[in-house]
Design an enzyme around this catalytic site. Sequence first.
Site, PDB file in Angstrom:
ATOM      1  N   GLY A  96      34.908  45.430  28.494  1.00 57.87           N
ATOM      2  CA  GLY A  96      34.362  44.311  29.287  1.00 57.87           C
ATOM      3  C   GLY A  96      33.984  44.753  30.688  1.00 57.87           C
ATOM      4  N   SER A 150      35.564  47.513  18.519  1.00 58.00           N
ATOM      5  CA  SER A 150      35.212  48.780  19.155  1.00 58.00           C
ATOM      6  C   SER A 150      36.121  49.914  18.707  1.00 58.00           C
ATOM      7  CB  SER A 150      35.329  48.645  20.683  1.00 58.00           C
ATOM      8  OG  SER A 150      34.484  47.617  21.144  1.00 58.00           O
ATOM      9  N   ARG A 173      50.150  35.232  35.442  1.00 57.49           N
ATOM     10  CA  ARG A 173      50.195  35.164  36.911  1.00 57.49           C
ATOM     11  C   ARG A 173      51.240  34.203  37.449  1.00 57.49           C
ATOM     12  NH1 ARG A 173      43.826  34.756  37.805  1.00 57.49           N
ATOM     13  NH2 ARG A 173      43.295  36.952  37.476  1.00 57.49           N
ATOM     14  N   CYS A 208      39.843  36.468  41.331  1.00 59.95           N
ATOM     15  CA  CYS A 208      38.874  37.085  42.247  1.00 59.95           C
ATOM     16  C   CYS A 208      38.521  36.208  43.444  1.00 59.95           C
ATOM     17  CB  CYS A 208      37.604  37.471  41.488  1.00 59.95           C
ATOM     18  SG  CYS A 208      36.846  36.122  40.581  1.00 59.95           S
ATOM     19  N   SER A 214      28.929  38.383  38.626  1.00 59.01           N
ATOM     20  CA  SER A 214      29.779  39.313  37.880  1.00 59.01           C
ATOM     21  C   SER A 214      31.169  38.736  37.645  1.00 59.01           C
ATOM     22  CB  SER A 214      29.866  40.658  38.598  1.00 59.01           C
ATOM     23  OG  SER A 214      30.378  40.485  39.895  1.00 59.01           O
ATOM     24  N   GLY A 215      31.535  37.738  38.413  1.00 53.56           N
ATOM     25  CA  GLY A 215      32.819  37.080  38.198  1.00 53.56           C
ATOM     26  C   GLY A 215      32.917  36.389  36.850  1.00 53.56           C
ATOM     27  N   LYS A 246      43.004  27.560  40.055  1.00 58.94           N
ATOM     28  CA  LYS A 246      43.600  28.855  40.425  1.00 58.94           C
ATOM     29  C   LYS A 246      43.646  29.033  41.941  1.00 58.94           C
ATOM     30  CE  LYS A 246      41.562  30.996  36.363  1.00 58.94           C
ATOM     31  NZ  LYS A 246      40.404  31.812  35.964  1.00 58.94           N
ATOM     32  N   ARG A 270      28.838  28.705  41.824  1.00 61.49           N
ATOM     33  CA  ARG A 270      28.261  29.978  41.407  1.00 61.49           C
ATOM     34  C   ARG A 270      26.876  30.096  42.028  1.00 61.49           C
ATOM     35  NH1 ARG A 270      31.272  33.593  39.061  1.00 61.49           N
ATOM     36  NH2 ARG A 270      31.853  32.241  37.343  1.00 61.49           N
ATOM     37  N   HIS A 277      32.188  37.598  46.480  1.00 61.10           N
ATOM     38  CA  HIS A 277      32.462  36.163  46.624  1.00 61.10           C
ATOM     39  C   HIS A 277      32.532  35.827  48.112  1.00 61.10           C
ATOM     40  CE1 HIS A 277      32.926  35.978  42.430  1.00 61.10           C
ATOM     41  NE2 HIS A 277      34.208  35.753  42.304  1.00 61.10           N
ATOM     42  N   THR A 302      34.720  42.225  41.819  1.00 55.22           N
ATOM     43  CA  THR A 302      35.192  43.062  40.704  1.00 55.22           C
ATOM     44  C   THR A 302      35.912  44.314  41.185  1.00 55.22           C
ATOM     45  OG1 THR A 302      33.131  44.311  40.379  1.00 55.22           O
ATOM     46  CG2 THR A 302      33.341  42.225  39.188  1.00 55.22           C
TER      47      THR A 302
END
Lengths: 350, 350, 350, 350
Positions: D13, D40, D111, D150, D180-181, D206, D236, D243, D328
Amino acid sequence: MKKIEVGILGATGMVGQRFIQLLENHPWFKITAIAASERSASKSYREAMEGRWKLETPIPLEIAKMEVKECTPNLDCRLVFSALDSTVAGPIEEEFARAGYIVSSNSKNHRLDEDVPLLIPEVNGDHLTIVSRQKERRKSNGFIVTNPNCSTIGLVMAVAPLHQRYGVKKVMVTTMQALSGAGYPGVASLDIIDNVIPYIGGEEEKVEIEPRKILGKVKNNQFVMADIIISATCNRVNVKDGHLEAVSIEMEEKPTREELIDTLRSYNPLKGLKLPFAPAQPIVIREENDRPQPRMDREEGKGMACVVGRIRKCSILDYKFLVLSHNTIRGAAGAAILNAEYMKAKGYLD
Amino acid sequence: MKKIEVGILGATGMVGQRFIQLLENHPWFKITAIAASERSASKSYREAMEGRWKLETPIPLEIAKMEVKECTPNLDCRLVFSALDSTVAGPIEEEFARAGYIVSSNSKNHRLDEDVPLLIPEVNGDHLTIVSRQKERRKSNGFIVTNPNCSTIGLVMAVAPLHQRYGVKKVMVTTMQALSGAGYPGVASLDIIDNVIPYIGGEEEKVEIEPRKILGKVKNNQFVMADIIISATCNRVNVKDGHLEAVSIEMEEKPTREELIDTLRSYNPLKGLKLPFAPAQPIVIREENDRPQPRMDREEGKGMACVVGRIRKCSILDYKFLVLSHNTIRGAAGAAILNAEYMKAKGYLD
Amino acid sequence: MKKIEVGILGATGMVGQRFIQLLENHPWFKITAIAASERSASKSYREAMEGRWKLETPIPLEIAKMEVKECTPNLDCRLVFSALDSTVAGPIEEEFARAGYIVSSNSKNHRLDEDVPLLIPEVNGDHLTIVSRQKERRKSNGFIVTNPNCSTIGLVMAVAPLHQRYGVKKVMVTTMQALSGAGYPGVASLDIIDNVIPYIGGEEEKVEIEPRKILGKVKNNQFVMADIIISATCNRVNVKDGHLEAVSIEMEEKPTREELIDTLRSYNPLKGLKLPFAPAQPIVIREENDRPQPRMDREEGKGMACVVGRIRKCSILDYKFLVLSHNTIRGAAGAAILNAEYMKAKGYLD
Amino acid sequence: MKKIEVGILGATGMVGQRFIQLLENHPWFKITAIAASERSASKSYREAMEGRWKLETPIPLEIAKMEVKECTPNLDCRLVFSALDSTVAGPIEEEFARAGYIVSSNSKNHRLDEDVPLLIPEVNGDHLTIVSRQKERRKSNGFIVTNPNCSTIGLVMAVAPLHQRYGVKKVMVTTMQALSGAGYPGVASLDIIDNVIPYIGGEEEKVEIEPRKILGKVKNNQFVMADIIISATCNRVNVKDGHLEAVSIEMEEKPTREELIDTLRSYNPLKGLKLPFAPAQPIVIREENDRPQPRMDREEGKGMACVVGRIRKCSILDYKFLVLSHNTIRGAAGAAILNAEYMKAKGYLD
């Protein structure tokens, strides 16, 4: 080894910024003078660039402190890189050459002059001999060397090895060019969001004539243009850096696809010269069916390589492929730096 | 006049949505059935589309309440528009034709069948006669008519009048295609931001073969492909709607630029038929040097016109120009609707 | 009914273009004069706009032929819409008012003047009475009325009904503003590609003060600012049109979410006046969790509605939600037109 | 020094790719195992990634040749970095911990577990002691350590020094988050072109809870959440990486702007530990009025710094500012690597 002192003309524009970024820590050259228009002159570079520095890396500290000079030939250096706007580049570069400076220029003004090399070291390094005519004409040790337009250079790098081996006759090219090619502020965001602009002023003319000079020969100290027909359509797309070009070519000889790829891949005329900016592999071949892509491939060879992909038969001409090169590195500042490195290696800076 | 009842196959995808949007208040057609895959079947269209309706105008109220059916030939209508995915369109459309439905399809599956018209009413309306072969083969009054691929249609609209008058021999085309051509979710944003993707699976093949069928003739109830060589390079650019194409052509006869423009401008074979979706001017010429542009010109003729600009000499072939057409209107749903209107006007829906 | 003759000041800029586009076929107003800076004056509008018309619809034919005048108060009309740049708007608008013209201005210069209404007809139509002070001051029948800044207006439209019913005390707002808000050429594409710019000069100040005037009262022919604290952060994002704003509010009374939504939804003070530009529903509530979105919702009410979504409790203030409005329609030209319509309906143009 | 052998779970990923990119040439760690889903498994990494590698730098050669394993705890390493999708991360990470592996996870699943640190080494390194509870519970030397979401991490890095010195009570935050998040393919290009999406599933929750754990304390081997109220709106925007967050805070003590800036600037708790991924300056202050910007500032500290700008008074809470961090790198893979480095320095990997 003492570094060669260099100046930057037009240091505040987009290409000028690239010169400054790329020359940081250059092993052979050291910036000792930066010059720009009157508006910026006598400010520190940092002051002059407030709100105008557009690169993701910061202004090198030493340069930030330097005073911006006017573009007059009393700069403390031997070689100047010119990123001058074409509205002023012509006479200023001429003046520097007359005053004994060597000018490695990215501006279009002198590219087609009959005694000025339009240089890609991999391709036509031998054209440098023509500068003897400049020296004579001006009675000066100074001279001007130019690099091609940003959309010419990737095209020529890919076509040159094929021309040398197979004799290229026709080149049809449609470009998809990046925003940075237009400088700053350049393209308005309202013009390019959700859009393509199928026109770039003067660009098709450059793409159609410059390769003929570069791929031509110097005979009896005169340029003989290559006998190639080029037809170009130039478009602006919503990409930051990296000009992508769809190319079809016709050649005298008819290589197989494998031979053609091998010719491109093995092309490396600068090998052995150890020029700092020469990419290990000038032409990188991508075999995936969706490459090259501007964002993914423009940094290849630190932005100095030309990336070729989708090489396949063309039903009208012989072969077609896509070419990508970084327009402000290989297509501008990096090209002028490599030209200077090549001149150094060949003794032209002595 | 009572409206003709029509169904939509594949009503939930991007093209299906366009059919629904464009047919709202259509003067001749009325949607009486919407069908999609099992997943959506038996939900109301609004429910089925939760989070999937991607057009800026809302779902028409009447359609929102309709129940989504499965794609089986028991829909309450005479004509179906097919926006089916190519993985399933082949047999489903065949089944509908066999059951007596007239199928106006945007799917690629039957485009090259030997008894299926690949129709652009302005260009090859006469190809419709071939459907008699379908009727015989299936022993049914149903038949399939297809419209071209979204990148074929603008190209052919611009080339057709030139071919008819001057005999086009060669076409070189580089496309810059919009995101909506890939459906939804289609192109990932991470793939296209600050980028161009120089590849669209299967697209070049379609652009190279479909025009030859469309510009060909029907002789003895058989298609004869036009004797034209086409070479295509297809790219995806960061544009929502509107395929832009850089085209060069070679012709048997050599018109002047003015003659060529006049030929394009005066082309209007549907004039007089009063088809609701036929644009007043099928080919719109823009004289500015930076047009057509996708965002500025894609709505020309309510998205049904083909916009041509930058017409100029090509140093390799004869002329080059840019073509723009709206890929999900003229290049998909609108094309299939115009095909149906044309069939209606010509008595094929009686 | 004879249409009222209107002029456009600053007709060549982005907002000026919108005025011209939106007033085409207006049932009450007819453009009889267009004026701009000296540079454009005495050209036809078409000539003056070569390469500068940036809207997707073409220049209305009648306007294209009109001669551009200078911005001096001898235009053949009673009412002028001002889209003048703030560097010149102040004295020019004043001059027109003194000469007896009614000026409906989008410029910021007079917005905070003590006798100039900052008008949103749905919200503070009663502020119009203050123009009597202007008339007295200037000894003229002319006067100036202004509309708010493009990022103020959506915010105030959403907050006004809540303030009127529950007493808003605090407003925290973070905007994500469209490119067209910066005019043309405005934001450079190199600045916004793959980026957000977290600053718009002067914008936060406007957003923090203008709502207090609009939501305030006129007492004894004087403005009394509303007692609301506003804290704004303004960002530029890569969107063509449509300002999106994340808002949190604290109120004296504490309605339930349902009451609050009902208050917004039922807000329609202009109902019955039949103003052509008044949206059927000034505040449109979207219940989906990912709306409003600029591209999907900015055309709501032909660009004149304010779209509110994601209404939910805020753990610091009371409620938070997203607001969207079209910045060059409801946030600029459309606002000034609606102001003029309202003045007409209330007899101010007689 | 022999490098520590590490494995990557979820190596295919977007975050998995970042782990592989960032760990190339890491001075302490060496990838010896890569694992992903069954699909994979047993392919070479290069094969598995065909068309899926989305980073601008190529796959490191050694990794490209490695065989992809399944995510079962028989990998040849001591430490695993987990980039697993949250649909599977929970039990797999648990299994690895039980089998004695140390798991540095970017996944959200554990978390908020009562014995799992949610670690930012600069902020709450002392929370690591809680892993003793995990070891006891599982009767294993393995344990799980997580890094924050993130969009949490940049916020907390900026807030932490202020909380430690002044006692932060309230935080209002509006995020503008990069594409990309959302992983790959993630956000459809058709959804984000010319648009903002004002919703990211689960994100606001979060951002509102994670900082309270991170800024809380460990007392009697139990977490005590910080007494801070956070209100978040998450959007977004059309940005590749980085970010950006608009933040307002209220504190118990009221520092001057200079004190506040000094507190942020001098914050460097890891100084002296010489962790390879710890940025020289964890919080970089930009004084220009239009910074931080995602594209210009996200690489600060090799993507590991948190960039803060536009620090100014808030009229509702105390101060407001903008925060940027690379989502990222510092927001995912880089965070987990720094966590592992910190554990190494503190003896947790012995």
